[in-house]
Design a protein around this motif. Structure first.
Motif, short mmCIF file in Angstrom:
data_model
loop_
_atom_site.label_atom_id
_atom_site.label_comp_id
_atom_site.label_asym_id
_atom_site.label_seq_id
_atom_site.Cartn_x
_atom_site.Cartn_y
_atom_site.Cartn_z
N ILE A 1 -11.26 13.35 6.05
CA ILE A 1 -10.54 13.84 5.31
C ILE A 1 -9.36 13.41 5.19
N LEU A 2 -8.87 12.54 4.16
CA LEU A 2 -7.55 12.00 4.05
C LEU A 2 -6.55 12.73 3.43
N TYR A 3 -7.08 13.39 2.33
CA TYR A 3 -6.20 14.28 1.55
C TYR A 3 -6.89 15.25 0.87
N VAL A 4 -6.18 16.37 0.36
CA VAL A 4 -6.97 17.37 -0.41
C VAL A 4 -5.92 17.70 -1.48
N VAL A 5 -6.45 17.41 -2.84
CA VAL A 5 -6.03 17.44 -4.14
C VAL A 5 -6.05 18.99 -4.60
N TYR A 6 -5.11 19.90 -5.02
CA TYR A 6 -5.19 21.13 -5.61
C TYR A 6 -4.92 20.98 -6.98
N THR B 1 -9.88 18.84 -4.43
CA THR B 1 -10.65 17.80 -4.36
C THR B 1 -10.34 17.02 -3.05
N LEU B 2 -11.26 16.80 -2.06
CA LEU B 2 -11.30 16.09 -0.91
C LEU B 2 -11.60 14.77 -1.23
N ILE B 3 -10.37 13.97 -0.73
CA ILE B 3 -10.42 12.36 -0.56
C ILE B 3 -11.11 12.00 0.74
N VAL B 4 -12.20 11.58 0.86
CA VAL B 4 -13.00 11.24 2.23
C VAL B 4 -13.10 9.85 2.23
N PHE C 1 0.84 -1.33 0.04
CA PHE C 1 -0.07 0.01 0.05
C PHE C 1 0.97 1.39 0.05
N GLU C 2 2.07 1.39 0.73
CA GLU C 2 2.77 2.40 0.91
C GLU C 2 3.56 2.67 -0.55
N HIS C 3 3.66 1.67 -1.34
CA HIS C 3 4.40 1.92 -2.62
C HIS C 3 3.24 2.55 -3.45
N ILE C 4 1.80 1.88 -3.46
CA ILE C 4 0.98 2.35 -4.33
C ILE C 4 0.49 3.91 -3.94
N GLU C 5 0.45 4.05 -2.65
CA GLU C 5 0.08 5.43 -2.17
C GLU C 5 1.16 6.44 -2.65
N LYS C 6 2.55 6.17 -2.55
CA LYS C 6 3.59 7.01 -2.95
C LYS C 6 3.37 7.35 -4.57
N VAL C 7 3.19 6.39 -5.49
CA VAL C 7 3.06 6.57 -6.85
C VAL C 7 2.04 7.22 -7.16
N GLY C 8 0.77 7.04 -6.47
CA GLY C 8 -0.54 7.64 -6.75
C GLY C 8 -0.38 9.06 -6.39
N ILE C 9 0.30 9.59 -5.22
CA ILE C 9 0.19 10.73 -4.76
C ILE C 9 1.10 11.53 -5.51
N ALA C 10 2.30 10.87 -6.10
CA ALA C 10 3.30 11.59 -7.19
C ALA C 10 2.36 11.90 -8.25
N LYS C 11 1.59 11.23 -8.91
CA LYS C 11 0.68 11.50 -10.03
C LYS C 11 -0.29 12.60 -9.93
N LEU C 12 -0.91 12.55 -8.69
CA LEU C 12 -2.10 13.63 -8.28
C LEU C 12 -1.35 15.19 -8.39
N GLY C 13 0.05 14.99 -7.96
CA GLY C 13 0.67 16.43 -7.88
C GLY C 13 0.51 17.00 -6.82
N ILE C 14 -0.25 18.36 -6.51
CA ILE C 14 -0.18 19.15 -5.40
C ILE C 14 -1.15 18.24 -4.48
N ILE C 15 -0.68 17.78 -3.55
CA ILE C 15 -1.66 17.01 -2.74
C ILE C 15 -1.12 17.41 -1.19
N GLN C 16 -2.23 17.68 -0.40
CA GLN C 16 -1.92 17.83 1.07
C GLN C 16 -2.57 16.61 1.95
N GLU C 17 -1.50 16.14 2.59
CA GLU C 17 -2.29 14.91 3.48
C GLU C 17 -2.59 15.66 4.97
N THR C 18 -3.64 15.10 5.32
CA THR C 18 -3.99 15.77 6.76
C THR C 18 -3.48 15.33 7.82
#
Length: 199
Positions: free
Chosen positions: A168-173, A159-162, A30-47
């Protein structure tokens, strides 16, 4: 007799070790999938602190006040404005996401667009919703301004990922590649790992 107990203890130990290794492997995956996904989403804020989606009322296309639907489901809540070109482009991508995420496994994902336009801009908002066919995902309006007050956002689109507990887990700008296969894999993993997130 002692050998018998040692054998039982050994078997139990093997089961415990095996379960731990499976858990550790899933966490690492999951950590690998999360890292790759976050990198693709760009400007992301983890709560960093436990934050829940606010209990507020918004207006639907008919003007009736409703609460955010399906709070027990995983949600992507997009905050946007009809006056914002990037918002329209981002929501145009997001509106196709439910089709990609559809199916019996992902039936509880919801994509919801909430406009924060001013009351005087309601007519242009309605025109944009009709023009881009946002009715399915973007037909909600922060009529009372409660959402703007409850959320501290750096910019829009946001975009809030809930999760399915309303956290609220992440906010993607900005504009994000929501249909990218790595992003889809990330969203699937969020839904099915159902990890206990540390805030």
């Amino acid at each position: 007799m002692i050998r018998k107990y040692i054998l039982y203890i050994g078997i139990i130990g093997v089961f415990i070790f095996s379960a731990f290794m499976r858990w550790a492997w899933r966490e690492a995956a999951f950590e690998h999938i999360e890292k790759v996904g976050i990198a693709k989403l760009g400007i992301i804020q983890e709560t960093k602190t436990e934050a829940f989606f606010p209990e507020i009322m918004i207006a639907d296309l008919k003007g009736d006040l409703v609460s955010i639907p399906d709070k027990s489901s995983f949600m992507l809540v997009n905050i946007w404005s009809a006056m914002c070109k990037d918002c329209i482009e981002n929501l145009d991508i997001l509106k196709r996401l439910p089709i990609v995420l559809s199916g019996s496994v992902n039936k509880d994902w919801r994509v919801i667009g909430v406009s924060v336009d001013k009351p005087e801009d309601i007519e242009p908002l309605a025109q944009v919703i009709r023009k881009y066919r946002f009715e399915e995902v973007g037909g909600y309006y922060d009529a009372r301004g409660e959402l703007r007050q409850a959320l501290t956002l750096k910019a829009i689109p946001a975009t809030l990922i809930v999760d399915d507990h309303g956290r609220i887990l992440y906010v993607v700008y900005g504009i994000a590649p929501w249909l990218d296969p790595d992003v889809i894999t990330f969203l699937h993993a969020l839904q099915h790992v159902r990890f206990q997130k540390s805030f």
